[in-house]
Write an enzyme that holds these catalytic residues in place. Structure first.
Site, PDB file in Angstrom:
ATOM      1  N   LYS A  79       1.528   2.941  -0.909  1.00 44.42           N
ATOM      2  CA  LYS A  79       0.196   2.588  -0.420  1.00 44.42           C
ATOM      3  C   LYS A  79       0.175   2.629   1.105  1.00 44.42           C
ATOM      4  CE  LYS A  79       0.628  -1.379  -2.776  1.00 44.42           C
ATOM      5  NZ  LYS A  79       1.652  -1.115  -3.805  1.00 44.42           N
TER       6      LYS A  79
ATOM      7  N   TYR B 114       5.382  -3.041   2.939  1.00 37.41           N
ATOM      8  CA  TYR B 114       6.539  -3.738   2.373  1.00 37.41           C
ATOM      9  C   TYR B 114       7.826  -3.467   3.139  1.00 37.41           C
ATOM     10  CZ  TYR B 114       3.521  -4.053  -1.799  1.00 37.41           C
ATOM     11  OH  TYR B 114       2.492  -4.267  -2.682  1.00 37.41           O
TER      12      TYR B 114
ATOM     13  N   HIS C 219      -4.394   0.451   0.288  1.00 40.37           N
ATOM     14  CA  HIS C 219      -3.885  -0.882  -0.018  1.00 40.37           C
ATOM     15  C   HIS C 219      -4.976  -1.954  -0.052  1.00 40.37           C
ATOM     16  CE1 HIS C 219       0.154  -3.239   0.335  1.00 40.37           C
ATOM     17  NE2 HIS C 219      -0.663  -3.816  -0.504  1.00 40.37           N
TER      18      HIS C 219
ATOM     19  N   ASP D 183       6.931   0.795  -7.422  1.00 37.33           N
ATOM     20  CA  ASP D 183       5.761   0.648  -6.560  1.00 37.33           C
ATOM     21  C   ASP D 183       6.197   0.098  -5.208  1.00 37.33           C
ATOM     22  OD1 ASP D 183       2.621   0.265  -6.345  1.00 37.33           O
ATOM     23  OD2 ASP D 183       3.536  -1.591  -5.611  1.00 37.33           O
TER      24      ASP D 183
END
Length: 286
Positions: free
Chosen positions: A73, A48, A106, A43
């Site tokens: 996401k 990120y 998200h 994931d």
């Protein structure tokens, strides 16, 4: 590994490996270790900034793409019809793949005062449905959506969500959101399933650890799986990675499940999709 069957027929591993890495350590090396430990579900998210590292690790592993389950996401400032198409193209480029197994929104809102969030979600979902129809996404999902955030999608969308990622762990189970997921045949997935490590020293998981001969982390993860909730775990060393997968050889009793369910609020992150919304915005075009 145990899998769940999503409402669209996809098989999704019950345990996924989260790639959020705020420490700046070698994410690619950590992901390669996770692959060696047995993880096949990863994931990530544009926020990120680990998509490139995941793509590199996938290539280095030489594991066939179809043997991996990859989710990403789009962040709140990437929402909108045109913006979603552009964000998705960047994600594929960074991951060095031509499709995702799962693509999620998200967060539902940009700010607490965001008056246009419903319209933005509709436009975003329309773009995601078109990407799905074109074969670029196999499953569509949500992250941090509570029942009132998801209601419009459930009522009007052509393609229904298959997953909702929520902060879930003993001491913060968001029962209304979990029940709403089940009512709409959506798999609830737990992020921060160990309460940012707070549950590792909490008296109840520690006590149950001695009873079952498992670590407090394994107790907490097993609790979620017994409630048919998938989990996203993180670890930086292979021993912890393997321990997080080793939770299928025992079962928590009904009484102990009740004890864990009825814990007072514990280890909440402080983040909420209507209040205390994360205010991190970045430029993802690079």
């Amino acid at each position: 590994m145990k899998t769940f069957t999503l409402s669209n027929g996809q098989q999704i591993p019950a345990i996924g490996f989260g790639t959020y890495n705020p420490d700046g350590t070698d994410t690619c090396a950590i992901i390669r270790d996770a692959i060696d430990a047995g993880y096949r579900y990863f994931d990530t998210a544009s926020l990120y900034e680990t998509e490139r590292a995941l793509g590199k690790a996938m290539k280095q592993s030489q594991i066939a793409r179809e043997a991996l389950f990859i989710a990403s996401k789009l962040w709140m400032d990437e929402m909108g019809y045109k913006e979603t198409k552009e964000a998705f193209a960047r994600t594929l480029e960074r991951l060095q793949t031509d499709y995702l197994d799962l693509y999620l929104i998200h967060w539902p809102k940009r700010t607490e005062e965001d008056a246009a969030w419903k319209e933005r979600i509709r436009a975003t979902w329309e773009a995601m449905e078109e990407l799905h129809a074109a074969g670029h996404i196999r499953g569509l999902g949500l992250s941090n959506f509570l029942p009132h955030h998801a209601a419009d999608i459930y009522a009007k969308a052509t393609i229904q969500p298959v997953v909702d990622q929520l902060e879930l762990h003993p001491g913060y189970m968001q029962e209304a959101a979990v029940a709403d997921c089940k009512a709409h045949n959506v798999l609830a997935q737990a992020w921060s399933p160990l309460g940012r490590a707070a549950l590792l020293s909490h008296p109840l998981p520690v006590a149950l650890s001695g009873k079952y001969g498992k670590s407090p982390a394994q107790i907490s993860l097993r609790y979620l799986l017994q409630r048919d909730i998938a989990v996203l775990v993180k670890a930086s060393d292979q021993e912890r990675m393997r321990q997080n997968l080793d939770i299928f050889d025992f079962e928590i009793s009904e009484e102990d499940m009740s004890l864990l369910t009825c814990m007072p609020q514990t280890a909440w992150s402080g983040e909420h999709p209507d209040f205390n919304i994360p205010k991190v915005l970045s430029n993802f075009a690079q």
